[in-house]
Each structure stands twice: as structure tokens, then as C-alpha cells.
Design a protein around this motif. Structure first.
Motif, short mmCIF file in Angstrom:
data_model
loop_
_atom_site.label_atom_id
_atom_site.label_comp_id
_atom_site.label_asym_id
_atom_site.label_seq_id
_atom_site.Cartn_x
_atom_site.Cartn_y
_atom_site.Cartn_z
N LEU A 35 0.82 -1.21 0.00
CA LEU A 35 0.00 0.00 0.00
C LEU A 35 0.86 1.26 0.00
O LEU A 35 0.63 2.19 -0.80
N ILE A 36 1.86 1.30 0.87
CA ILE A 36 2.68 2.51 1.00
C ILE A 36 3.52 2.76 -0.25
O ILE A 36 3.52 3.86 -0.81
N SER A 37 4.22 1.73 -0.71
CA SER A 37 5.10 1.91 -1.87
C SER A 37 4.29 2.23 -3.13
O SER A 37 4.70 3.08 -3.94
N GLY A 38 3.14 1.57 -3.31
CA GLY A 38 2.32 1.83 -4.48
C GLY A 38 1.79 3.25 -4.49
O GLY A 38 1.84 3.94 -5.52
N LEU A 39 1.30 3.71 -3.34
CA LEU A 39 0.74 5.06 -3.26
C LEU A 39 1.83 6.12 -3.42
O LEU A 39 1.66 7.11 -4.14
N VAL A 40 2.96 5.91 -2.75
CA VAL A 40 4.07 6.87 -2.87
C VAL A 40 4.55 6.96 -4.31
O VAL A 40 4.79 8.06 -4.83
N PHE A 41 4.69 5.83 -4.96
CA PHE A 41 5.16 5.81 -6.34
C PHE A 41 4.23 6.60 -7.26
O PHE A 41 4.67 7.42 -8.07
#
Length: 510
Positions: free
Chosen positions: A316-322
């Protein structure tokens, strides 16, 4: 429903892009804009050329590579004078092996084959967190079909292969973290490196994911020691690619790396970071926007809100940040309407894997279901919108290819580069060059040395390409070309209307 039955369902779904590709390829292989360059690279390599070298059939008439009718952002001249195409050699090499067992007219189905394999790898990733077979099936379908990822199966590009290595890296990393088998480490090393060779921005998403997983792990030092040999392997393999890129392109990151560095350091491409950020995420006059086009991504807000830090948090975090930072990191604004979202697919995979598995672990929530259904509908509408646009483009493309085939010229001459995006299959059949002034045309006549060739001259009055995507100097010198043709030893025999182009057939004066 076991894995094999789910595989059958995935295969049936993949028949949809197969049907459209078959429909669009009817009569002529449908390739235009970026895909045509990738197709030229494959054909040139299969014919004995190098994967990166510019394919220029007109050299058989004595024309120089400088007259190639392909330019920015596809063809570039290096300092040593070599002309190279932009797209990764790895994509060419992967397809070239298939050409030994299939006819070249079927090579545009290659991304669809990889799309099917990605279904299976994604299924395996979901199984690591979810055991309900039906929910695994539904989750895989939602991610692959109701997101921009589906459009990659219809497009002829390296995106599905990029996603293949992304998913393989994610799967092998999770399996290695749970059971450090050497083969998972090797697969992880190679997947990261090969993913980077295809699309570097995808590796940014992968690094973000691996970084967050590592930061949230409990035994960081021990796990790092286990990974160390495979980090070394990845570094060695990457250095081999660095060496190849530096030898061929003069830059360790290859043509894309060199081009990106040049564009970032140039004042020709004016950046409006806030405007670009809004356009990519929510749309403007030229783009639909990732969240506006696929509102199913909004469901990630529920997953983030309802879940505490756990093993799904890195997704969730990496996908949203990206997704949020990519419009700022990338210097390119390529792609209009719904086709400008290819850069986001790696982040979308990460975000939706985390979202749907997280939502599946919640108790029934009718509010989520109420929001989910319209989101699903509008995401479906975006897919069909893209299909309709591709279908419309294929009709124009086939009209142009059929008209050129009927004229059957010995040589095609383009006025500037504004027509090059629709050369397609004709470029392989008929030698083609570009001219930028009437003086250039007269040099063409001199090169042909009074040979009785039939020449089709093409121009586009009122060029309506989106010029904001081009550096100003290149646009002025290569695309904004409007001189009037004044032949000397040739004369115009017939005038044609070919789609939105003008065509003139010229033959030698008697």
C-alpha cells in the motif's frame, strides 16, 4: 477452485485481447507511433541487424541515415554518428527467440502471452496472503482487467514484460524472506536487473517496495546477510549491462538514460510541476488522469484507513508513494487521453495487491461495496474507451496502408517528421526518407540519378500533433515544416487524399 481451474479462467479472459489484436491486424499488422519502432527493431534484428541500430531500408537506394524519416523521441544520432532507436534491446532479444518458431505476423501477440503469464504469477503472489480460491480469482481479475494494466495487453510494447519481472521479483522476494532458498535469491537478482533494463521507472516502484519491506522487518541484519550474495550477483549482472550500454550508446543507462539526462538538463522542455501532477492524477484537456480514469484506485483509501501496519503495508505505502511522486520524477508527458498512464503500472500493481487483499480481510462492509460497484463500472468504461479509440485508429491505419499498397511506389518521401507516427507496416515494405526543404528534395533527385522510380510524396497540412511533448528547437527544425514542393527532374502525376495526409505521385519527366 484450484490453481489450474483459475488458470483456465485467466486464459478465457486473455481471449479478449487476442480477439481485438486479431481484428486490428486484419489485412495489415496494426502498429503505429511507439509500437512501430519496437516492431522495426525486432524485424531488423531478425534480419541480421543489431537490436539498437536504426532500421533504414532506404539505404539500398544510396540515401544516408540522416534522411531517416524517424526522429525524436524514437531515433537519435550519437556522437560517433551512429543512429540508434530508443527502446530496450532486451525486449527485442526476448521476441527474436519466438520468431524462430512463429511467423513474424504473430509477434504482436507476444505482450498478450506475457499478460497471461502475469495472471499466473499474480495469482501465486495473492496466494501468499489469501487462501480462499474464489477470492484469489476475483482479486487477480480485478487487478489485471479493471486497471490500466489491461491496456498493456492490447498495446504492442515492453510493458507486460516489464510487469513480468516486477511480479517475479515481488514473488521471489516474499518467498525468500519466508524460506531463504538459493533459487529464489537468484530469481530475485535477475528479475530486478532485467526489470531495470526495460523501464527504469518500474524499478523505482520495486525499490520502494523492497525498502519498505526491509524497514518493517524484525530481523534486518540477519536478512541482509542472507541477501548479500544475491545483491552481489545483481550488481555484477547490472555492470555487464552498464558496459554494454556504455559501449553501444555512450551512456551506462542506455538510450533512455542518455535521453532522460539530456531532457532534464535542457531548457527546451518547460516543466510545470503542479500542472503536470494534477494532469497525471486527475486529468486536463489532453489527459484523463489516473484516478479519474480508474476510480477503483480510490478503494486504497479504505485499505489504508482500516488496516494497521502489517505485511501488506509495504504494498500500500510503496504503491501510493510511487503514483504520487512519479509525475514529478518523470520528465516526459507522453501519451494523450487515456494512453498516458503506462508509467504507473508498477505502482498500480503494488497498490491494488495491497488494497484488495486488505479489503478481503475486513468484515462485510456495505459502504465499501456501495462505492466499489460504481468504481468498477467507470474503470470498465475506461478500458472500453481505450479499445474504441484503438479500433478507430486501426481503421485510419488500414486505410493508409491499403492506399499505399494500391499506389505501390518505389520510394516514399515525407515532408518533415509529422507523418512518421503512422508509417507502420509500410516502412518495411517501401523504402522511406524525410526531407525538410525543397533543397533536400532536389538532392533526392540527384541521388536517384535519373532512375525511373515512382515516388509517393506525403505531407500533412495543418499538422496537429501535440507539440508540447517536443523540445522547441526539434519541433521547429523537424516537425513544423511547410515548404512547397518544386521538383526539377520529376513531375507530379497524381494527387491523393490519404486519410488526413496529402499524397503526390511523382515520376520522371519525359
Amino acid at each position: 477452485m484450484n490453481f489450474y481451474y483459475r488458470g483456465l479462467v485467466y486464459f478465457l479472459i486473455v481471449l479478449v485481447p487476442i480477439f481485438y489484436r486479431w481484428k486490428w491486424n486484419d489485412g495489415h499488422i496494426f502498429i503505429s507511433s511507439d509500437p512501430q519502432i519496437k516492431y522495426f527493431q525486432v524485424i531488423h534484428s531478425y534480419q541480421g541487424g543489431s537490436a539498437e541500430e536504426c532500421f533504414f531500408p532506404a539505404n539500398q537506394f544510396g540515401f544516408k541515415t540522416e534522411q531517416i524519416p524517424i526522429g525524436y523521441p524514437w531515433a537519435f544520432f550519437l556522437k560517433n554518428g551512429d543512429c540508434v532507436f530508443q527502446y530496450p534491446s532486451l525486449f527485442v532479444w526476448a521476441q527474436k527467440s519466438f520468431l524462430y518458431v512463429i511467423d513474424q505476423k504473430y509477434i504482436t501477440y507476444f505482450p498478450i502471452l506475457i499478460f497471461l503469464i502475469n495472471f499466473l504469477i499474480l495469482d501465486r503472489i495473492i496466494q501468499l496472503f489469501e487462501k480462499r480460491p474464489t477470492y484469489i480469482l476475483i482479486t487477480a481479475i480485478l487487478i489485471q482487467v479493471f486497471s490500466p494494466v489491461f491496456l498493456s495487453s492490447l498495446d504492442y510494447s515492453e510493458l507486460t514484460l516489464t510487469n513480468f519481472f516486477l511480479l517475479l521479483a515481488i514473488y521471489s522476494y516474499i518467498r525468500f524472506s519466508r524460506s531463504p532458498k538459493y533459487y529464489f535469491g537468484l530469481i530475485l537478482s535477475l528479475s530486478i536487473v532485467l526489470n531495470f533494463q526495460l523501464r527504469p521507472e518500474s524499478t523505482i516502484a520495486l525499490v520502494l517496495f523492497l525498502g519498505f519491506v526491509f524497514l518493517l522487518s524484525k530481523s534486518k541484519i540477519q536478512f541482509l546477510k542472507q541477501l548479500l550474495p544475491y545483491i552481489v550477483i545483481a550488481f555484477v549482472v547490472q555492470c555487464i549491462f552498464f558496459s554494454y550500454n556504455n559501449r553501444v550508446y555512450g551512456h551506462i543507462l542506455g538510450m533512455r538514460g542518455l535521453n532522460t539526462v539530456n531532457d532534464l538538463g535542457s531548457n527546451e522542455l518547460q516543466r510545470n510541476f503542479l500542472g503536470e501532477w494534477i494532469a497525471d492524477l486527475w486529468g486536463n484537456d489532453f489527459k484523463i488522469g489516473i484516478f479519474k480514469g480508474y476510480p477503483i484506485l480510490f478503494l486504497s483509501a479504505f485499505a489504508v484507513w482500516r488496516r494497521k501496519l502489517n505485511e501488506l503495508s509495504p504494498f500500500l505505502i510503496s504503491g501510493l508513494v510511487f503514483i504520487l511522486i512519479l509525475p514529478i520524477l518523470s520528465p516526459y508527458r507522453a501519451g494523450v487521453d487515456i494512453f498516458g498512464m503506462r508509467y504507473y503500472e508498477s505502482g498500480i500493481y503494488l497498490l491494488l495487491i495491497g488494497t484488495f487483499i486488505s479489503l478481503g480481510k475486513l468484515k462485510p462492509n456495505y459502504l465499501v461495496l456501495f462505492i466499489f460497484l460504481p468504481c468498477l463500472y467507470f474503470s470498465y468504461k475506461s478500458d472500453t474507451r481505450a479499445i474504441k479509440q484503438w479500433s478507430s485508429s486501426s481503421k485510419v491505419y488500414h486505410e493508409i496502408m491499403s492506399e499505399i499498397q494500391n499506389i505501390h511506389p518505389d520510394l516514399i518521401v515525407h515532408r518533415g517528421l509529422s507523418l512518421s507516427y503512422l508509417m507502420g507496416e509500410s516502412y518495411i515494405t517501401y523504402p522511406q526518407i524525410a526531407v525538410f526543404s525543397n533543397e533536400d528534395w532536389l538532392k533526392v533527385e540527384e541521388t536517384l540519378m535519373s532512375k525511373p522510380y515512382r515516388i509517393l510524396y506525403l505531407q500533412w497540412e495543418g499538422n496537429r500533433l501535440v507539440k508540447d511533448e517536443f523540445p522547441k528547437k526539434i519541433w521547429k527544425e523537424k516537425f513544423d515544416i511547410n515548404f512547397q514542393l518544386k521538383p526539377k527532374t520529376y513531375s507530379i502525376q497524381t494527387e491523393y487524399k490519404i486519410a488526413h495526409f496529402q499524397g503526390f505521385l511523382l515520376e520522371q519527366k519525359h
